[in-house]
Design a protein around this motif. Structure first.
Motif, PDB file in Angstrom:
ATOM      1  N   SER A 104       0.838  -1.193   0.000  1.00  0.00           N
ATOM      2  CA  SER A 104       0.000   0.000   0.000  1.00  0.00           C
ATOM      3  C   SER A 104       0.878   1.251   0.000  1.00  0.00           C
ATOM      4  N   TRP A 105       1.873   1.267   0.873  1.00  0.00           N
ATOM      5  CA  TRP A 105       2.821   2.392   0.905  1.00  0.00           C
ATOM      6  C   TRP A 105       3.557   2.515  -0.421  1.00  0.00           C
ATOM      7  N   ARG A 159       2.720   1.525  -3.470  1.00  0.00           N
ATOM      8  CA  ARG A 159       1.886   2.017  -4.575  1.00  0.00           C
ATOM      9  C   ARG A 159       1.575   3.500  -4.413  1.00  0.00           C
ATOM     10  N   GLU A 160       1.397   3.935  -3.191  1.00  0.00           N
ATOM     11  CA  GLU A 160       1.201   5.367  -2.968  1.00  0.00           C
ATOM     12  C   GLU A 160       2.419   6.154  -3.440  1.00  0.00           C
ATOM     13  N   ALA A 161       3.607   5.688  -3.050  1.00  0.00           N
ATOM     14  CA  ALA A 161       4.834   6.391  -3.438  1.00  0.00           C
ATOM     15  C   ALA A 161       5.024   6.402  -4.944  1.00  0.00           C
ATOM     16  N   TYR A 209       2.599   5.863  -7.375  1.00  0.00           N
ATOM     17  CA  TYR A 209       1.515   6.546  -8.086  1.00  0.00           C
ATOM     18  C   TYR A 209       1.624   8.069  -7.982  1.00  0.00           C
ATOM     19  N   THR A 210       2.162   8.548  -6.864  1.00  0.00           N
ATOM     20  CA  THR A 210       2.242  10.001  -6.659  1.00  0.00           C
ATOM     21  C   THR A 210       3.581  10.584  -7.075  1.00  0.00           C
ATOM     22  N   ARG A 225       5.872  11.181  -5.052  1.00  0.00           N
ATOM     23  CA  ARG A 225       6.242  12.115  -3.988  1.00  0.00           C
ATOM     24  C   ARG A 225       7.611  11.799  -3.420  1.00  0.00           C
ATOM     25  N   GLN A 275      10.134   1.371   6.006  1.00  0.00           N
ATOM     26  CA  GLN A 275       9.443   0.507   5.057  1.00  0.00           C
ATOM     27  C   GLN A 275      10.317  -0.645   4.559  1.00  0.00           C
TER      28      GLN A 275
END
Length: 282
Positions: free
Chosen positions: A178-179, A181-183, A185-186, A188, A198
Motif C-alpha cells: 500500500s505504501w 503504490r502510494e509512493a 503513483y504520486t 512524492r 518501510q
C-alpha cells in the motif's frame, strides 16, 4: 583484470582490501545518467564479476547528490524526436518499437548488472535520489543512506511508468505494498527515515561521509569471508526469489555438493584455532 581507469564516466577505485568503489561522477549535473554513463555502469560490473581481486562492490555518488535520475537533456532526442529510417523517412509506431526495444533492454541489463554480478553490492544514497537512483538502489544487495537523502520514484511526474527495474524489484524488497503504490503513483518525495521504516534501507546515518565510511566498514567485514561462499549465498538468495522453496533447496544442495571443499576446511580450522581465515581468491 584490475584496469578500471577506462571507465571515464565513473570514478572507479579498487582498494587493496578488495573493495571496488564505483561512484557516479557527474556532480555538476547531480549525477544525472546519460547513455554513456549507464553503458559503463553495466560494463564495470561485468568486469568486476570476472576480476578475482574484487570481493565486494560499493556504489555511491560524488557531490551533493547520489543521482538525480535520467539526464533528460541528453535523452530528449531519443524520446521526443520522431524516429526516421536510413533514408530519412519517419518510422511508423511498429517499426519504431522494434528499434527502440533493444535500447530499453540494454538499459535494463546495465542497471541489473549489480543484481546478477557474483559479488555482494552495497549502495550508499545521499541528497537527491530520484527516478533512476531508485532503479540502481533496488538492484543492489544492501542499501544505506545519509539522513539528508530525498527519494522519489519520479517517473510518473514526467508522464511515464518506470521501466528500468524499480517496479519489478521494489515489491520484492518492500513489504508494505500500500505504501509502495502510494509512493509510485504520486511520485512524492520520501526521506531516509521513512525508507528505513518501510524496509528499503538497512541503516540511516547522519551525514553522507558517515554513510560512505560505514558502507566501507560493512564491505570490509563481508570481504573477510570466503569468496566462494559469498558467491553461493548471493546466487542462492536471488534464485530463491525467482523459484519455489523446493527448487531453491535443490539449487543450494547441488551447489554445496561441489563447493564444500577447501574453503570449508579453512573456515573450520580457523574457527577452531580462533584465528582469521585466509581464503584464496575465486
Amino acid at each position: 583484470m584490475s584496469d578500471y581507469a577506462k571507465f571515464d564516466q565513473l570514478a572507479v577505485t579498487l582498494h587493496p582490501s578488495g573493495i571496488l568503489h564505483v561512484a557516479l561522477n557527474k556532480p555538476k549535473k547531480l549525477n544525472a545518467v546519460n547513455e554513456a554513463v549507464w553503458r559503463q555502469y553495466g560494463a564495470v560490473f561485468a568486469q568486476a564479476g570476472r576480476d578475482p581481486q574484487v570481493l565486494v562492490i560499493v556504489v555511491s555518488g560524488n557531490g551533493r547528490a547520489f543521482c538525480s535520475g535520467l539526464d533528460l537533456a541528453s535523452a530528449q532526442k531519443d524520446i521526443t524526436q520522431p524516429p526516421v529510417s536510413e533514408t530519412g523517412e519517419e518510422l511508423d509506431a511498429g517499426r519504431r518499437a522494434v528499434r527502440f526495444l533493444p535500447f530499453i533492454k540494454d538499459f535494463q541489463n546495465a542497471i541489473k548488472a549489480s543484481y546478477i554480478v557474483n559479488k555482494p553490492v552495497i549502495g550508499v544514497a545521499h541528497g537527491v535520489s530520484y527516478g533512476l537512483a531508485i532503479d540502481i538502489l533496488a538492484n543492489v544487495d544492501i542499501r544505506v543512506a545519509a539522513r539528508n537523502t530525498r527519494f522519489s520514484v519520479r517517473e510518473i511526474a514526467i508522464g511515464m511508468a518506470a521501466d528500468i527495474g524499480s517496479l519489478q524489484q521494489l515489491p520484492r524488497i518492500v513489504g508494505n505494498h500500500s505504501w509502495l503504490r502510494e509512493a509510485v503513483y504520486t511520485g512524492r518525495e520520501f526521506g531516509a527515515d521513512e525508507a528505513l521504516a518501510q524496509g528499503f534501507l538497512s541503516h540511516v546515518y547522519d551525514t553522507p561521509e558517515t554513510a560512505l565510511a560505514e558502507a566501507f566498514k560493512l564491505a570490509e567485514g563481508i570481504a573477510k569471508h570466503s569468496p566462494l561462499a559469498l558467491y553461493g549465498v548471493k546466487n542462492s538468495l536471488n534464485y530463491a526469489i525467482e523459484h519455489s522453496l523446493e527448487e531453491g533447496l535443490d539449487q543450494i544442495a547441488v551447489f554445496n555438493s561441489f563447493a564444500l571443499e577447501t574453503d570449508l576446511k579453512v573456515g573450520v580450522m580457523a574457527a577452531l584455532a580462533k584465528k582469521p581465515a585466509k581464503y584464496s581468491k575465486l
